[in-house]
Design a protein around this motif. Structure first.
Motif, PDB file in Angstrom:
ATOM      1  N   ALA A   1     134.676  22.755 -15.005  1.00 48.64           N
ATOM      2  CA  ALA A   1     133.697  21.902 -15.667  1.00 48.64           C
ATOM      3  C   ALA A   1     132.899  21.195 -14.572  1.00 48.64           C
ATOM      4  CB  ALA A   1     134.386  20.911 -16.600  1.00 48.64           C
ATOM      5  N   GLU A   2     132.200  20.125 -14.917  1.00 48.15           N
ATOM      6  CA  GLU A   2     131.344  19.445 -13.946  1.00 48.15           C
ATOM      7  C   GLU A   2     132.091  19.008 -12.693  1.00 48.15           C
ATOM      8  OE1 GLU A   2     128.630  15.381 -13.563  1.00 48.15           O
ATOM      9  OE2 GLU A   2     129.219  16.124 -15.548  1.00 48.15           O
ATOM     10  N   PRO A   3     133.285  18.378 -12.786  1.00 50.59           N
ATOM     11  CA  PRO A   3     133.952  17.941 -11.546  1.00 50.59           C
ATOM     12  C   PRO A   3     134.233  19.098 -10.584  1.00 50.59           C
ATOM     13  CG  PRO A   3     134.953  16.908 -13.472  1.00 50.59           C
ATOM     14  CD  PRO A   3     134.029  17.956 -13.990  1.00 50.59           C
ATOM     15  N   GLU A   4     134.646  20.230 -11.116  1.00 43.96           N
ATOM     16  CA  GLU A   4     134.954  21.367 -10.254  1.00 43.96           C
ATOM     17  C   GLU A   4     133.680  21.953  -9.641  1.00 43.96           C
ATOM     18  OE1 GLU A   4     137.954  20.029 -12.435  1.00 43.96           O
ATOM     19  OE2 GLU A   4     136.294  21.066 -13.483  1.00 43.96           O
TER      20      GLU A   4
ATOM     21  N   LYS B   1     135.836  25.262 -18.987  1.00 43.15           N
ATOM     22  CA  LYS B   1     136.597  24.338 -19.824  1.00 43.15           C
ATOM     23  C   LYS B   1     136.095  24.398 -21.261  1.00 43.15           C
ATOM     24  CE  LYS B   1     137.596  19.404 -20.404  1.00 43.15           C
ATOM     25  NZ  LYS B   1     137.344  18.049 -19.879  1.00 43.15           N
ATOM     26  N   ILE B   2     137.016  24.499 -22.182  1.00 48.60           N
ATOM     27  CA  ILE B   2     136.680  24.526 -23.605  1.00 48.60           C
ATOM     28  C   ILE B   2     137.354  23.331 -24.256  1.00 48.60           C
ATOM     29  CG2 ILE B   2     136.834  25.833 -25.751  1.00 48.60           C
ATOM     30  CD1 ILE B   2     137.012  28.370 -24.062  1.00 48.60           C
ATOM     31  N   SER B   3     136.545  22.437 -24.803  1.00 48.85           N
ATOM     32  CA  SER B   3     137.093  21.247 -25.445  1.00 48.85           C
ATOM     33  C   SER B   3     136.130  20.780 -26.525  1.00 48.85           C
ATOM     34  CB  SER B   3     137.328  20.136 -24.419  1.00 48.85           C
ATOM     35  OG  SER B   3     136.097  19.638 -23.945  1.00 48.85           O
ATOM     36  N   MET B   4     136.572  19.782 -27.293  1.00 42.92           N
ATOM     37  CA  MET B   4     135.740  19.247 -28.374  1.00 42.92           C
ATOM     38  C   MET B   4     134.648  18.325 -27.854  1.00 42.92           C
ATOM     39  SD  MET B   4     137.021  20.717 -30.991  1.00 42.92           S
ATOM     40  CE  MET B   4     136.294  19.803 -32.365  1.00 42.92           C
ATOM     41  N   ASP B   5     134.777  17.862 -26.606  1.00 38.55           N
ATOM     42  CA  ASP B   5     133.802  16.895 -26.107  1.00 38.55           C
ATOM     43  C   ASP B   5     132.890  17.473 -25.031  1.00 38.55           C
ATOM     44  OD1 ASP B   5     135.684  17.175 -24.176  1.00 38.55           O
ATOM     45  OD2 ASP B   5     136.132  15.042 -23.939  1.00 38.55           O
ATOM     46  N   SER B   6     132.915  18.793 -24.819  1.00 37.60           N
ATOM     47  CA  SER B   6     131.994  19.411 -23.870  1.00 37.60           C
ATOM     48  C   SER B   6     131.620  20.792 -24.374  1.00 37.60           C
ATOM     49  CB  SER B   6     132.615  19.504 -22.471  1.00 37.60           C
ATOM     50  OG  SER B   6     133.744  20.356 -22.487  1.00 37.60           O
ATOM     51  N   GLY B   7     130.435  21.230 -23.986  1.00 36.36           N
ATOM     52  CA  GLY B   7     129.955  22.525 -24.472  1.00 36.36           C
ATOM     53  C   GLY B   7     129.055  23.201 -23.473  1.00 36.36           C
ATOM     54  N   THR B   8     127.791  23.405 -23.860  1.00 35.11           N
ATOM     55  CA  THR B   8     126.891  24.201 -23.009  1.00 35.11           C
ATOM     56  C   THR B   8     126.592  23.525 -21.685  1.00 35.11           C
ATOM     57  OG1 THR B   8     124.998  23.206 -24.162  1.00 35.11           O
ATOM     58  CG2 THR B   8     125.819  25.329 -24.986  1.00 35.11           C
ATOM     59  N   GLU B   9     126.769  22.187 -21.609  1.00 39.68           N
ATOM     60  CA  GLU B   9     126.530  21.525 -20.327  1.00 39.68           C
ATOM     61  C   GLU B   9     127.502  22.025 -19.265  1.00 39.68           C
ATOM     62  OE1 GLU B   9     129.204  18.646 -22.679  1.00 39.68           O
ATOM     63  OE2 GLU B   9     127.647  20.142 -23.038  1.00 39.68           O
ATOM     64  N   THR B  10     128.696  22.439 -19.701  1.00 40.39           N
ATOM     65  CA  THR B  10     129.654  23.017 -18.759  1.00 40.39           C
ATOM     66  C   THR B  10     129.115  24.321 -18.189  1.00 40.39           C
ATOM     67  OG1 THR B  10     131.545  21.979 -19.845  1.00 40.39           O
ATOM     68  CG2 THR B  10     131.976  23.949 -18.542  1.00 40.39           C
ATOM     69  N   MET B  11     128.506  25.151 -19.046  1.00 39.51           N
ATOM     70  CA  MET B  11     127.949  26.410 -18.570  1.00 39.51           C
ATOM     71  C   MET B  11     126.794  26.163 -17.602  1.00 39.51           C
ATOM     72  SD  MET B  11     130.111  28.104 -20.171  1.00 39.51           S
ATOM     73  CE  MET B  11     129.616  29.738 -19.658  1.00 39.51           C
ATOM     74  N   ASP B  12     126.009  25.124 -17.846  1.00 43.94           N
ATOM     75  CA  ASP B  12     124.928  24.797 -16.914  1.00 43.94           C
ATOM     76  C   ASP B  12     125.484  24.429 -15.538  1.00 43.94           C
ATOM     77  OD1 ASP B  12     122.882  25.268 -18.708  1.00 43.94           O
ATOM     78  OD2 ASP B  12     122.854  23.206 -19.457  1.00 43.94           O
ATOM     79  N   TRP B  13     126.580  23.670 -15.524  1.00 43.95           N
ATOM     80  CA  TRP B  13     127.173  23.322 -14.236  1.00 43.95           C
ATOM     81  C   TRP B  13     127.722  24.560 -13.529  1.00 43.95           C
ATOM     82  CZ3 TRP B  13     126.624  19.536 -11.060  1.00 43.95           C
ATOM     83  CH2 TRP B  13     126.201  18.287 -11.522  1.00 43.95           C
TER      84      TRP B  13
END
Length: 896
Positions: free
Chosen positions: A414-417, A445-457
């Motif tokens: 996710a963003e931190p990584e 990372k797949i969770s209820m509080d993150s989505g496509t922003e993870t893919m952007d990172w």
């Protein structure tokens, strides 16, 4: 016998005043010893199962002992009553013994009772029960001591478990199995199997080699079976890791340990899948030293054997860090900080270890050094810099390191990584150092509080990797476990594309999959039996060439990387890898070097017209490459397991001490394995480039560009033009070779060692790169096409003309014409002509082919400028050494 047993059990104590007497018709042994500031008196005697302690004179004997001594009683009882027979009710037996003992006097520390049947049931070894005085002197059993003499328990190290609660578990005879639980940290639970090895027979074969240790093997198997039974019967026990086995060998071991090593290693395979951290064998050697042999598998390494002294301190409970290590191990992975001793070790034998400096992001998002306990990472990636001093780089060989953490959401991204990946790339640019990535990740990372922003990172990190590699940066990947989704794409961008120079190393525990097996099965997709079948090395990544190296474990994978750096590491501000000292003379004649294969015994015979006329016999190119390079620097072969590409050999090697990339084209036909279509070749012919081998060649050239010199030893007849090869992108990969040569940054030395024809000439022409030197060994051939195909195709009409003009054919044709004119049957003459024509045609074909080869000699190629030098075979190595150095000088001069 009483004396023998007493001396055996108390062998770890220095006994004094040892006396064997008789009292009231019973044998009596007394002895004294001092330990930990206390004086102890041993009293050992016998009784039968029908007697009680009060019925003997043992109480009177104990009362007569002067104060100040702690009494230890060993009572050997022979069971006589039927109700005491059998091993099914040890608790009932213990209760009967307790009742017969009565109160235990204050001066007695403990009473150890050995019960044995008169017929010797139980293999001749008694059942032990130990009792101590409780409230009012009432006998109370010391339950953990059941089954063994207290001194045996001490010898086996039970005292080390003082910080744990012990629960005895069912086990095989002579095996003591415990579940231990930490008193301060109840989550620390492990299984401990302890046993004595009372005999040690060394079995040897006819040559004297040790082949077995039957008694030790039997006891070890009993411990392993006990562990398996306990784990299979209880799900909680099955989850326990960090388990141990300890064996104590009673006889003195007088066989040198190196002779036992092979047998001990062969036993190690039996210990797998039991969560074992160590198997320890304590023994006394021929010099009466107490030693401990430890068998373990450190994180990322294979079987390790160490000999140490016996432990002297209690076993410590597992701290939070160690529990993380265990959690990673349960997942079949390695905790990232456990890799630090591996990645900081020196590539030099006996060299000092390097330093790992952990980095993390500050409030502004910049990478800064941090000083904190290991395991304090807050992201699923650990970032750091390793600096290892070596003989060539005493200031330190620096690498930026990324370590995946499987204990945190299986290394999900996710963003931190992604921020830390970008920080690592920034550090690599700043330090002019390679990035070294030990990758394990479950993907985005797949969770209820993150989505496509993870893919952007993830895409931002992908862009950073692409830009780094296109700018000539190096990112090396070791796949330490299962990589899913985004991580394999990152790995591919870093190491698999034509322009990349990084390497990718895999182990038997690693796989790269776009979608995991469970997800594929659930969605109805095509999967395999496991993730390794989808993206492991053996069936997928090794044969397809996307993984460049294989290693049996993580420790060996680090060795591969360190060896790679010996050939490819460039210090900041320098252009080439530094040369290594070598004792191999630059001017060594390779003629006497050995050749592997039936055709030739030495390399010199390859180039000798007497043994290899016209250079048409097959030979082993690997032998030639080995003979040319420095003999004291082992080469590292790249893409060794790529399927359908064995006709090209790619090595990193040293030449005159200078690291170089070395390519050779196999000069003997190779068997083609597996199914192949009817419109493709049935074997990999000598000196021919096929699609996979063309791709391998282009990638090898690109990987060395901007880093180290490239040396190519060629016996090339061209590209395979079969329908299958064209279908498999032969044109594209052949063109990639030409582009790689044109774009190569640095010196290229191309040397023809046999024949050089066709399209291969185009993609390796000296006109493609101004810093390319083309040479040939004396007696080689170079042309647009070989003599035989030229005569058969280009000059076919001329061959037919010469065949028709030959008297053997011309006379027959004239006779046929004359017979036909005279009306005579010419059938016999026509039959004779039909027989003569092929033989004469073949002869003329060969003559014209030889004529073509004589005209298109290597000397002609030199005259027209296609070849710059013709080198005697005896001078091949010195020429290559000098050519590499000349090319490096030209490169450095061009930078000024």
């Amino acid at each position: 016998m009483l004396e023998v047993m007493t001396r055996r059990y108390y062998r770890i104590r220095s006994l004094s005043n040892f006396q064997v007497t008789e009292r009231s018709g019973r044998p009596l042994v007394t002895a004294e010893y001092a330990h930990d500031g206390h004086d102890y008196l041993i009293v050992a005697t016998v009784a039968n199962g029908e007697e009680s302690a009060a019925a003997t004179d043992l109480p009177e004997l104990i009362e007569s002992i002067p104060a100040g001594r702690t009494v230890l009683v060993d009572l050997y009882v022979t069971s006589q009553t039927p109700e005491e027979n059998g091993r099914a009710a040890p608790d009932a037996r213990a209760e009967r013994i307790r009742g017969k003992l009565g109160p235990i006097p204050p001066g007695v520390d403990r009473v150890a009772v050995a019960v044995r049947r008169p017929d010797g049931d139980g293999g001749g070894w008694p059942d032990w029960f130990t009792f101590r005085g409780g409230p009012g002197g009432q006998a109370t059993e010391d339950r953990p001591q059941r089954g063994w003499h207290p001194l045996v328990a001490e010898r086996l190290g039970v005292w080390r478990f003082s910080g744990f609660e012990l629960t005895r578990l069912p086990a095989a005879p002579d095996v003591h199995l415990f579940r231990i639980r930490g008193r301060e940290m109840p989550d620390d639970q492990r299984l401990m199997a302890l046993a004595d090895v009372r005999d040690l027979t060394v079995v040897r074969d006819d040559t004297g080699r040790v082949t077995g240790l039957p008694q030790l093997e039997r006891i070890l198997d009993a411990c392993l079976d006990s562990l398996r039974s306990a784990r299979s019967a209880d799900r909680e026990l099955a989850r326990l890791d960090w388990n141990r086995i300890k064996l104590y060998v009673w006889p003195t071991v007088d066989t040198p340990l190196p002779e036992l090593g092979q047998v001990i290693r062969s036993l190690a395979v039996r210990t797998e899948a039991l969560g074992l951290e160590q198997v320890m064998v304590q023994f006394r050697d021929a010099e009466s030293r107490e030693l401990m042999l430890r068998l373990s598998r450190p994180p990322g390494a294979g079987l390790t054997l160490r000999v140490t002294g016996p432990p002297t301190e209690p076993l410590r409970e597992l701290n939070a860090y160690t529990q993380k290590v265990i959690r990673a191990r349960r997942r079949g992975a390695v905790y990232p900080y456990e890799l630090i001793p591996l990645i900081t070790r020196s590539p030099d034998p006996g060299g000092a270890a390097g330093e790992f400096t952990e980095y993390d992001l500050d409030e502004a998002g910049a990478a800064v050094p941090v000083d904190r306990p290991a395991g304090s990472n807050t992201a699923n990636l650990v970032l750091g810099v390793v600096s290892t001093p070596t003989r060539r780089y005493p200031e330190g060989m620096r690498r930026v390191v990324l370590l995946g953490d499987p204990t945190r959401a299986l290394g999900a991204l996710a963003e931190p990584e992604c921020r830390r990946v970008l920080a690592a790339i920034g550090l690599a640019r700043q330090l002019h150092a390679p990035v070294e990535w030990y990758a394990i990740s479950a993907g985005a990372k797949i969770s209820m509080d993150s989505g496509t922003e993870t893919m952007d990172w993830i895409s931002r990190a992908l862009r950073g990797i692409v830009e780094l590699t296109q700018d000539g940066g190096e990112l090396n990947v070791v796949v330490t476990g299962i990589n899913v989704g985004a991580q394999p794409y990152w790995n591919a961008e870093a190491t698999m594309l034509m322009h990349t120079s990084g390497v990718l190393v895999m182990t038997p525990d690693s796989a790269m999959v776009l979608t995991g097996k469970q997800s594929l099965d659930y969605s109805g997709g095509v999967s395999a039996e496991d993730n390794f079948g989808i993206g492991g090395y053996d069936r997928i990544m090794g044969p397809n060439g996307e993984a460049q190296y294989w290693a049996p474990d993580l420790s060996s994978a680090v060795d591969v990387l360190l060896t790679h750096y010996e050939h490819a590491y460039v210090a900041s501000g320098e252009r080439f890898p530094r040369p290594a000292p070598t004792s191999d003379p630059d001017d060594r004649d390779i003629s006497s070097s050995p050749h592997a294969g039936p055709e030739f015994a030495t390399l010199g015979e390859i180039f000798d017209p007497a043994t290899n006329p016209e250079r048409k016999k097959p030979f082993d190119m690997r032998s030639l490459l080995t003979g040319v390079i420095d003999a004291d620097h082992p080469p590292l072969e790249r893409w060794a397991d790529t399927a359908d590409a064995a006709s090209v050999l790619v090595l990193d090697a040293h030449l005159g001490g200078q690291p170089v990339a070395l390519i050779g084209f196999e000069s003997k036909p190779l068997t083609r394995h597996g199914f192949y279509p009817v419109d493709g070749p049935s074997q990999w012919t000598a000196g021919t480039l096929f699609p996979r081998s063309s791709k391998k060649t282009a990638r090898a050239i690109n990987a060395a560009s901007g880093n180290r010199p490239m040396v190519i030893l060629a016996n090339l007849s061209g590209f395979d033009g079969s329908p299958e090869s064209l279908r498999q992108l032969q044109l594209e990969y052949g063109a990639e070779i030409g582009r790689a040569v044109v774009n190569f940054d640095g010196p290229i030395v191309f040397c023809v060692v046999s024949r050089y024809h066709g399209g291969a000439f185009v993609v390796f022409s000296g006109t493609l790169n101004d810093n390319m030197e083309v040479a040939a060994v004396e007696g080689s051939y170079a042309s647009v096409i070989g003599g035989a195909p030229a005569a058969a195709v280009v000059f076919a009409a001329e061959v037919r003309k010469r065949t028709a003009a030959d008297p053997r054919v011309a006379d027959l044709q004239a006779a046929i014409a004359e017979a036909t004119a005279d009306g005579v049957d010419a059938s016999p003459l026509r039959a004779e002509l039909a027989s003569a024509w092929p033989a004469v045609h073949a002869e003329k074909l060969g003559q014209l082919a030889d004529e073509f080869d004589r005209v298109h000699s290597i000397e002609r190629a030199r005259e027209v400028g296609s070849v710059q030098a013709i080198v005697p075979a005896a001078r091949l190595r010195p020429y290559l050494v000098d050519a590499v150095r000349r090319g490096m000088q030209r490169t450095l001069a061009g930078r000024r």
